[in-house]
Design an enzyme around this catalytic site. Structure first.
Site, mmCIF file in Angstrom:
data_model
loop_
_atom_site.group_PDB
_atom_site.id
_atom_site.type_symbol
_atom_site.label_atom_id
_atom_site.label_comp_id
_atom_site.label_asym_id
_atom_site.label_seq_id
_atom_site.Cartn_x
_atom_site.Cartn_y
_atom_site.Cartn_z
ATOM 1 N N HIS A 100 0.882 -1.173 0.000
ATOM 2 C CA HIS A 100 0.000 0.000 0.000
ATOM 3 C C HIS A 100 0.919 1.223 0.000
ATOM 4 O O HIS A 100 2.015 1.176 0.575
ATOM 5 C CB HIS A 100 -0.842 0.103 1.264
ATOM 6 C CG HIS A 100 -1.760 -1.044 1.537
ATOM 7 N ND1 HIS A 100 -1.360 -2.173 2.188
ATOM 8 C CD2 HIS A 100 -3.080 -1.200 1.280
ATOM 9 C CE1 HIS A 100 -2.392 -2.992 2.307
ATOM 10 N NE2 HIS A 100 -3.446 -2.433 1.768
ATOM 11 N N ASP A 103 2.347 1.979 3.415
ATOM 12 C CA ASP A 103 3.212 0.978 4.057
ATOM 13 C C ASP A 103 4.661 1.444 3.887
ATOM 14 O O ASP A 103 5.517 1.179 4.717
ATOM 15 C CB ASP A 103 3.158 -0.386 3.351
ATOM 16 C CG ASP A 103 1.783 -1.004 3.347
ATOM 17 O OD1 ASP A 103 0.962 -0.623 4.193
ATOM 18 O OD2 ASP A 103 1.543 -1.872 2.479
ATOM 19 N N GLU A 231 -10.542 -6.787 -4.968
ATOM 20 C CA GLU A 231 -10.415 -7.854 -3.968
ATOM 21 C C GLU A 231 -11.702 -7.918 -3.148
ATOM 22 O O GLU A 231 -11.958 -7.050 -2.322
ATOM 23 C CB GLU A 231 -9.212 -7.541 -3.064
ATOM 24 C CG GLU A 231 -8.953 -8.612 -2.031
ATOM 25 C CD GLU A 231 -7.687 -8.320 -1.207
ATOM 26 O OE1 GLU A 231 -6.691 -7.789 -1.766
ATOM 27 O OE2 GLU A 231 -7.704 -8.618 -0.009
ATOM 28 N N GLU A 267 -9.113 -13.714 -1.919
ATOM 29 C CA GLU A 267 -8.387 -14.022 -0.678
ATOM 30 C C GLU A 267 -9.087 -15.145 0.085
ATOM 31 O O GLU A 267 -10.301 -15.124 0.264
ATOM 32 C CB GLU A 267 -8.291 -12.757 0.185
ATOM 33 C CG GLU A 267 -7.598 -12.998 1.508
ATOM 34 C CD GLU A 267 -7.164 -11.713 2.200
ATOM 35 O OE1 GLU A 267 -6.723 -10.776 1.516
ATOM 36 O OE2 GLU A 267 -7.277 -11.668 3.439
ATOM 37 N N HIS A 270 -11.170 -14.102 3.088
ATOM 38 C CA HIS A 270 -12.359 -13.328 2.720
ATOM 39 C C HIS A 270 -13.443 -14.267 2.202
ATOM 40 O O HIS A 270 -14.627 -14.016 2.413
ATOM 41 C CB HIS A 270 -12.022 -12.289 1.652
ATOM 42 C CG HIS A 270 -11.040 -11.256 2.107
ATOM 43 N ND1 HIS A 270 -10.621 -10.230 1.305
ATOM 44 C CD2 HIS A 270 -10.385 -11.092 3.286
ATOM 45 C CE1 HIS A 270 -9.757 -9.470 1.965
ATOM 46 N NE2 HIS A 270 -9.592 -9.994 3.163
ATOM 47 N N ASP A 306 -11.170 -12.095 10.035
ATOM 48 C CA ASP A 306 -10.093 -12.111 9.055
ATOM 49 C C ASP A 306 -8.781 -12.232 9.848
ATOM 50 O O ASP A 306 -8.070 -11.255 10.030
ATOM 51 C CB ASP A 306 -10.152 -10.782 8.281
ATOM 52 C CG ASP A 306 -9.352 -10.821 6.998
ATOM 53 O OD1 ASP A 306 -9.005 -11.922 6.548
ATOM 54 O OD2 ASP A 306 -9.086 -9.746 6.440
ATOM 55 N N ASP A 308 -6.104 -13.798 9.093
ATOM 56 C CA ASP A 308 -4.914 -13.691 8.231
ATOM 57 C C ASP A 308 -3.739 -14.541 8.701
ATOM 58 O O ASP A 308 -2.593 -14.062 8.762
ATOM 59 C CB ASP A 308 -4.454 -12.222 8.133
ATOM 60 C CG ASP A 308 -5.360 -11.376 7.243
ATOM 61 O OD1 ASP A 308 -6.175 -11.958 6.513
ATOM 62 O OD2 ASP A 308 -5.239 -10.134 7.281
ATOM 63 N N ASP A 338 -0.829 -12.501 2.028
ATOM 64 C CA ASP A 338 -1.491 -11.471 2.838
ATOM 65 C C ASP A 338 -1.778 -12.109 4.201
ATOM 66 O O ASP A 338 -2.925 -12.418 4.542
ATOM 67 C CB ASP A 338 -2.777 -11.012 2.140
ATOM 68 C CG ASP A 338 -3.347 -9.758 2.777
ATOM 69 O OD1 ASP A 338 -2.793 -9.312 3.800
ATOM 70 O OD2 ASP A 338 -4.348 -9.234 2.266
#
Ligand code: XLS
Ligand code: NI
Ligand code: NI
Length: 435
Positions: A100, A103, A231, A267, A270, A306, A308, A338
């Site tokens: 991003h 980031d 996404e 994802e 997701h 989420d 992750d 991710d």
């Protein structure tokens, strides 16, 4: 400065190696189904989790104090972070990064100041990219963390915020193009609603469609040739997000005439948040030729968030690789991890264990899926299941050469349909046999 001093380049050592810092299955140059593993996967490290992660959760403060994040001024910190990122990429042996805008460097107090900062850090990263021959799988804009987006970004009811998003997208596209990004992602974390009582859904969806079109047109004018991905995610942070799942997002893309330029970035976590399996989402995306890329991770089986976590479910990923192989791979993208460490995984080395595990489980799934396809029983069963559409009348139906009265004539002049087994358990056993 080296951050991962005690760690060398991670090598493929095979499944019998006791060295936890080695690949057991991922052998970048090994050819499977006509391509190297590196080409199949295009593994990417996610800048935000791996280099910006702090271990914060809703109940607790930071636990992960990475040395590259300790500098007091934002510029030094950004340079250190970039150094760490390229050292990590070199040692783990993946070719790609995803990021991003913010980031890379802390967002400034004004957009013009942010733009200057992005210019500085992207110059620095460009040097690193050229030197290391690493690449950018995709870039994106963080239009969800800043409190200005609490009522939405592109779907904000206030036009001045929507304009602000436009400015941010322009800058994020500029640096993605500058860094040779192969694709560009839109994840709409704040594109949705908290309450319908204050929301005009029809206006908000239109605004999102208009802004994505503008972003696409701008990037094309700048010579960007890559693919745009949306996404999908059903919720979190918003109560409801407009890009709910693959089906919803494909409908949106088509409604706003974006299907030539846009594909999906699917994802795993997701998919499960939307109450789907990951292979369901992949099957829907490939049915429209829109499987652009994937974000690899996993949720927790017992909660709905989420979380992750790094992927490690071989059965799930075998089904995943079956679909990806049969689709002929991704449309422009690859596999972005991710995923983040658990907050009590506090050693630098843990970043390596996590990515090694992720790469190995995909490599193993690829090998298994390839053997299943070479064996052929799996495809043969599916073909036979639809064989009636290869008969004269079935073919006509698919070619849209029949009308409803024809079906009436066929059905009433033939004996009633026989019951035909779906053979699910047999197929599940077949998958397990190859695992
Ligand atoms: C968050 C998303 C995010 C996107 C990029 O849930 O997965 O990390 O991948 O903005
Ligand atoms: Ni993601
Ligand atoms: Ni996510």
């Amino acid at each position: 400065m080296a951050y991962f001093k005690n760690i060398g380049k991670i090598k493929f050592e095979g499944r019998n190696s006791d060295n936890p810092l080695s690949f057991k299955y991922y052998n970048a140059q090994q050819i499977v189904a006509g391509k190297t593993m590196a080409e199949h996967f295009k593994f990417a490290v996610a800048y935000w989790h791996t280099f910006c992660g702090l271990g914060i959760d809703p109940f607790g403060f930071a636990t992960q104090f990475y040395p590259w994040n300790q500098a007091k001024d934002f510029k030094t910190k950004a340079f250190h972070k970039a150094d760490a990122a390229f050292e990590f990429l070199d040692k783990i042996g993946f070719d790609y990064l995803c990021f991003h805008d913010f980031d890379l460097i802390e967002e400034g107090p004004t957009q013009l100041e942010s733009e200057k900062r992005l210019e500085t850090i992207s110059d620095y990263i460009l040097d690193h990219l050229e030197e290391s021959h690493k690449k950018v799988l995709w870039g994106t804009a963080n239009c969800f963390s800043n409190p200005i987006y609490m009522n939405g970004a592109a779907t904000n009811p206030d036009f001045s915020v929507v304009a602000r998003v436009g400015a941010q997208l322009k800058m994020a596209l500029d640096i993605t193009i500058k860094l040779g990004g192969e694709n560009y992602v839109f994840w709409g974390g704040r594109e949705g609603y908290m309450s319908l009582l204050n929301t005009d859904v029809s206006k908000e969806l239109d605004h999102l469609g208009i802004l994505l079109t503008m972003a696409k047109d701008y990037a094309r004018k700048q010579g960007f040739r890559g693919t745009f991905f949306i996404e999908p995610k059903p919720m979190e942070p918003m109560k409801h997000q407009y890009d709910f799942d693959a089906s919803t997002t494909i409908g949106f893309i088509k409604k706003y005439g974006l299907e030539k330029d846009f594909k999906l970035n699917i994802e795993i976590n997701h998919a499960t948040l939307a109450q789907h399996s990951f292979d369901h989402e992949l099957a829907i995306a490939t049915s429209e030729n829109m499987l652009g890329s994937i974000d690899a991770n996993r949720g927790d089986d017992q909660n709905g968030w989420d979380t992750d976590q790094f992927p490690n479910n071989i059965n799930e990923l075998t089904r995943t690789m079956l679909i990806i192989l049969q689709a002929g791979g991704f449309q422009g993208g690859g596999i972005n991890f991710d995923a983040k460490l658990r907050r009590n995984s506090t050693d630098l080395e843990d970043l390596f264990h996590a990515h090694i595990g992720g790469a190995d489980v995909f490599a193993r799934a690829l090998l298994i899926a390839d053997s299943i396809l070479q064996n052929g029983q799996y495809q043969k069963h599916r073909e036979q299941r639809y064989a009636s559409f290869d008969t004269k009348e079935g073919r006509k139906f698919r070619a849209k050469e029949l009308v409803l009265e024809d079906l009436y004539a066929i059905a009433t002049s033939n004996p009633p349909p026989k019951s035909i087994s779906g053979k699910q358990e047999m197929l599940e056993n077949l998958i397990n046999r190859f695992i």
